[in-house]
Scaffold this active site. Structure first.
Site, short mmCIF file in Angstrom:
data_model
loop_
_atom_site.label_atom_id
_atom_site.label_comp_id
_atom_site.label_asym_id
_atom_site.label_seq_id
_atom_site.Cartn_x
_atom_site.Cartn_y
_atom_site.Cartn_z
N GLY A 1 0.81 -1.21 0.00
CA GLY A 1 0.00 0.00 0.00
C GLY A 1 0.85 1.26 0.00
CB CYS A 2 1.44 3.71 2.67
SG CYS A 2 -0.31 4.11 2.95
#
Length: 217
Positions: A152-153
């Site tokens: 994700g991030c």
């Protein structure tokens, strides 16, 4: 399978290498990923990543390399409007609402006075923040990424770091996800196209070689 592996090796074996003036970023090590009652709980994958990232953090400080911590935060009174479509799509982001215990930094990660804290509302540490401008103004040419989650991030920050012109290094041991498969797949993909993926030992050896020179140049 061997032909496919050879094809990947031929196409994606290039290395960008380390820069001369790196900065270390610890992405979203929030309590949410360590709370068994939270929907974002990441269990051992996230726990191991934090332990590794803390060792890398100490090595960075010893080398005079700046350390940046990122956090996800949404204003309580806005009901997630400051998170836009990301908050609308990803319901677990409610864990990062201002005032929630799950939004605070994980145990063992208290920001130091000499560490920059970047608050963000979207996946990338660079999107909608001053991080790229801050690093550029300080003359940094490379970014070392650790954090949660790999798929994700961390990945979003990796792509944006490269897109902003920074040599990008991802520390595999210091990144975590809730499942090994997306963790491994995204490390593979980042290493192929956007960054050099290295081990904790490799990055600590590199930071040790700087001997405090990174901040002085």
């Amino acid at each position: 399978m061997s032909n496919l592996q050879e094809n990947y090796a031929k196409a994606y074996s290039n290395k960008s290498g380390y820069g001369r003036r790196p900065a270390l970023v610890l992405i979203d090590f929030a309590h949410a990923y360590f709370d068994p009652d939270c929907v974002l709980y990441g269990d051992e994958g996230c726990k191991a990543a934090l332990v590794s990232a803390l060792r890398v953090r100490e090595a960075a400080h010893a080398a005079g390399v700046p350390v940046i911590l990122t956090e996800v935060t949404y204003q309580k009174g806005l009901g997630g409007r400051d998170g836009g479509r990301f908050f609308e799509k990803a319901l677990p982001l409610q864990s990062f609402m201002e005032g929630e215990s799950t939004a605070r930094f994980a145990d063992g990660l208290t920001p130091r006075p000499d560490e920059l804290v970047v608050s963000k509302q979207y996946p990338s540490a660079f999107f909608g923040t001053s991080l790229a401008s801050t690093l550029t103004a300080a003359g940094h040419d490379s970014v070392i990424l650790t954090g949660l989650t790999t798929s994700g991030c961390v990945r979003a920050s990796c792509v944006d770091s490269m897109s902003h012109g920074f040599k990008t290094i991802v520390v595999a041991d210091a990144c975590g996800d809730r499942h090994k498969d997306p963790h491994d797949a995204n490390l593979f993909d980042m290493n192929a196209k956007y960054a050099d993926v290295v081990s904790e030992k490799d990055i600590i050896d590199y930071l040790g070689s700087l001997s405090g020179s990174a901040a002085a140049e």
